[in-house]
Each structure stands twice: as C-alpha cells, then as structure tokens.
Design an enzyme around this catalytic site. Structure first.
Site, short mmCIF file in Angstrom:
data_model
loop_
_atom_site.label_atom_id
_atom_site.label_comp_id
_atom_site.label_asym_id
_atom_site.label_seq_id
_atom_site.Cartn_x
_atom_site.Cartn_y
_atom_site.Cartn_z
N ASP A 71 59.63 103.61 55.99
CA ASP A 71 60.22 104.30 54.84
C ASP A 71 61.73 104.18 54.85
OD1 ASP A 71 61.41 107.16 55.92
OD2 ASP A 71 59.73 106.46 57.11
N ASP A 73 65.04 106.26 53.12
CA ASP A 73 65.44 107.48 52.43
C ASP A 73 66.70 107.24 51.62
OD1 ASP A 73 63.36 108.99 53.64
OD2 ASP A 73 64.55 109.12 55.47
N ASP A 125 61.74 106.91 49.77
CA ASP A 125 61.71 108.36 49.58
C ASP A 125 63.00 108.81 48.92
OD1 ASP A 125 59.20 108.71 50.62
OD2 ASP A 125 59.87 109.22 52.64
#
Length: 418
Positions: A71, A73, A125
């Site tokens: 992921d 961010d 995200d």
C-alpha cells in the site's frame, strides 16, 4: 566470524522497491491526485484539496511483500479556517466519488481512509484531513470523529534519526521482511520503524548492526513493553492493545532471531552456516545463500602474466557482437542471448589449466536463487557458454593455473538489461 554484510546488501536490493517501479507508482498516484482535484473544481463547493505523501513509501522503507501487494498512503488535506460543518462521512463519500472508475474495483471506504485497489499489484490509501493554518491537522476517522494526527511530523522525526549511510532504513526493511516472512502476530511497519529508530546501533556491517539493534529492542521491551508514538498524537502506546499471548509471541520471536544471529556471527560458524541461520528468519528464497568461491582459497596467487577475455553475443537473426565493444558503444545486452566467453589474449606458456567463475548479481538472481559463484574447470577448449536469462549486473572471471599457482586473471562485466 562469518561476514554476511554484502549478503545483507544483496537482500536489501531484493526486497526494496526498484526506482523504475517507484516512478510508475508516483505516476499512478499523481493521476489520481489530478482526478480528485478535478472533482472538487467541478463541484465548486469551496474546497480545494492539497496532498502530502506519507508512510513507508515517503520514508523509503517500503518493501516488496511476498504476496506482491503493498500500500501507498497519500494524505488529502483541506485547508479551512474552522472545523468543517460537513460530516466525516461526507468527506469520505466525496473522495470515493472522485476516484470511482479509475480502476476496475470500486473504492473501499474504510474507517481512516478511502482505498483504491489496483488488482493484484498495490493499493492507494487516501486518509483525509482538515487543517487550520498553524495548527495540527485532524484526521477524518469514521469511528472516532476528527482526531489530531500529523504523519508529516513523523516523517520529519524519522528522517532526523537516519544516518548518512542509510543503514537505519535498511534495518527497518529487514525487520519488515522478517515480519512479512513470519506472517504471524509481529508488529506493523510503523512500530518497527519507531523501535528501530530508538534502538539503532550503527556498525560498518549490516549483519552486526542488525543483531545489535535487535538486542537493544528486546532489552527495551523487556523493561517496558511499550512503543510510544514520538509525534502527534503524542505518547500514544502502539503496543497497548497487545494481549499476553501476542506479547509473548513477539518477545519469543525476537529471542529466537537473536540466537540465530549470534550463531551466524560466531567465530565457529562457516559462511554457509551463517547464511542458513539468517535464512531461517528471512526465508530461503529471499535471503541469498553465499555460494561464491575465491581462487585464493584453492591456489596460491601470483599474477605475473597477461590475460584478456571477451564474449561473443549471439541471438537468432542478428549478427554476432563482441560484448566489450557493445559496452564501449553503450549498446544494451538484452535477455535470451547466447554468450560465449573466450580467451582473447594470453601470454602464459603452456601447459596450463583454465578455470572460470560466473557470478549473478541483483534482485532477480536472488529471487531465482541463482547467484552462483563457484569456480569451474574449463571443458578443454578455453571457452565458457552461458545465456543472458535474466537482468542484473553479472560478471565472469577467468583464471590461468600453472604449477598449481594462479598466474593470470581477467574479468568481464555482463550488464544484462531489463
């Protein structure tokens, strides 16, 4: 004492994201940022989002996980004069609407962010914040409301701890790779980053620095099983919710790793035994196994003659090229070529014996467990046939042995392009 410093550097190269991949990820992230900006321009509701990357991607401690999905961010910030009247759910809905359709999968509205999934690759995200100039940002948490949180401050804190050599960042990657391999109840990357930064011990060798840092982390946790966030929200204990079972598992795994590290660093351990000790915690298919041999371990070395080797590169349908000329002319050496290494010039009087060493270097060699490096006898024609199967900065060495002494040596680099 076995020295695995170079193997740790190879391991780091294998688990860290490559620069080309980082460029691709930034391009994907920037495309989504543009989409969000356009959504609010078209909506004309008075909000104009700003962005700030956060997490391991910005700290350059991100690794490629074994399952292949990681992921990134990217904080979405709304600059305001007072706390917004709109609900947190409204802000989440706006971001969902802004990025919907960008990938095949619909955005996932989570408690602390909106997630955009790129199938079987990675996900972005988007945590959402409002910020009043000169104050700490507030995170839009669907369960807890607006809470003070400043990930930008954490990046500054972590970077203030980083050494010039980048060893701390490598140690954080090693810890993450350990957690990724174990797949148990080991801490998050954030917790490991804080523990490593607070207990970092620098050494010229990564294997020693990693071991000493592990020892200090375990010692600190045995005295006080806590990991306090150093920035807003300040003094939050990130280990507070650990159950006794989870705590004991983490401390037990630390103790087991420290014992293996002590074995690897023992004067009684061979290089191969040290590799096996590290592999038991990092994985056999990830941490490289030292198989390189050195001519001085088999023969006395007294270089007193000249030797030069070259390589003929051939591919079906193309003219044969000299590898030395290709490198000189900055021509790429592609995969799936046949490579014939041969002695181009040698003034060693006969009789003599020829030996070769082929060494594969880089992430792909580690992934395939094909680093090699053994010293091989010549078949009798003073040639060595290989193939350019995968990319990396490989090399081939040739040795002339006369009266059991290495009297001539030559090396050629084999930079296979991706």
């Amino acid at each position: 004492m076995a020295n695995c410093h170079k193997l740790f550097l190879d391991f780091n190269a294998a688990i860290a994201l490559e620069s080309n991949y980082k460029k691709t990820l930034r391009k994907s992230r920037d495309a989504v940022r543009d989409k969000i900006r356009k959504y609010f321009r078209d909506k004309q509701n008075g909000f104009s989002p700003k962005f700030h990357g956060q997490g391991s991607f910005m700290m350059n401690t991100i690794i490629e996980p074994l399952d292949g999905e990681f992921d990134i961010d990217d904080g979405v910030y709304f600059k305001v004069e007072v706390e917004p009247l709109q609900s947190i759910s409204t802000f989440h809905r706006w971001i969902c609407e802004a990025i919907n359709g960008h990938t095949k999968q619909e955005p996932i509205d989570k408690q602390t962010c909106v997630r955009l999934v790129y199938a079987r690759q990675y996900h972005l995200d988007f945590p959402i914040y409002y910020i009043i100039e000169g104050q700490t940002p507030y995170l839009a948490h669907k369960g807890q409301g607006w809470i003070k949180s400043d990930p930008r401050e954490f990046i500054k804190w972590f970077n203030s701890k980083v050494d010039q050599d980048g060893q701390l960042k490598r140690i954080v990657r090693y810890l993450k790779a350990w957690s990724d391999y174990r797949k148990g109840d080991l801490p998050s990357g954030l917790i490991f980053s804080i523990l490593a930064a607070n207990n970092f011990v620098f050494d010229e060798r990564d294997d020693i620095a990693f071991y000493q840092t592990l020892v200090r982390i375990k010692s600190q946790l045995e005295q006080n099983f806590a990991c306090y966030r150093p920035t807003t929200p300040a003094d939050e204990n990130l280990l507070e919710d650990y159950s006794r079972t989870k705590k004991n598992y983490f401390l037990g795994q630390l103790g087991s790793f420290i014992k293996s590290a002590e074995k690897a660093l023992s004067d009684k351990s061979s290089q191969k035994d040290a590799c096996k000790a590290w592999q038991s915690h990092f994985g056999k298919n990830r941490f490289p196994f030292e198989s390189e041999e050195f001519i001085e371990d088999y023969h006395q070395v007294n270089i007193r003659y000249n030797l030069k080797i070259d390589c003929l590169v051939s591919q079906k349908g193309f003219r044969t090229h000299s590898l030395i000329q290709m490198i000189f002319n900055k021509l790429p050496l592609l995969r799936n070529n046949t490579l014939k290494f041969y002695i181009k010039a040698c003034n060693v009087p006969k009789p003599f014996q020829v030996k070769w060493k082929v060494r594969n270097v880089g992430k792909e060699a580690i992934r395939r467990n094909l680093i090699r490096g053994q010293i091989l006898n010549d078949s009798g024609n003073h040639q060595r046939i290989e193939s350019s199967e995968f990319y990396g900065s490989h090399f081939v060495e040739c040795y002339i042995i006369k009266d059991n002494v290495c009297v001539a040596w030559s090396r050629i680099d084999v930079p296979i392009s991706d």
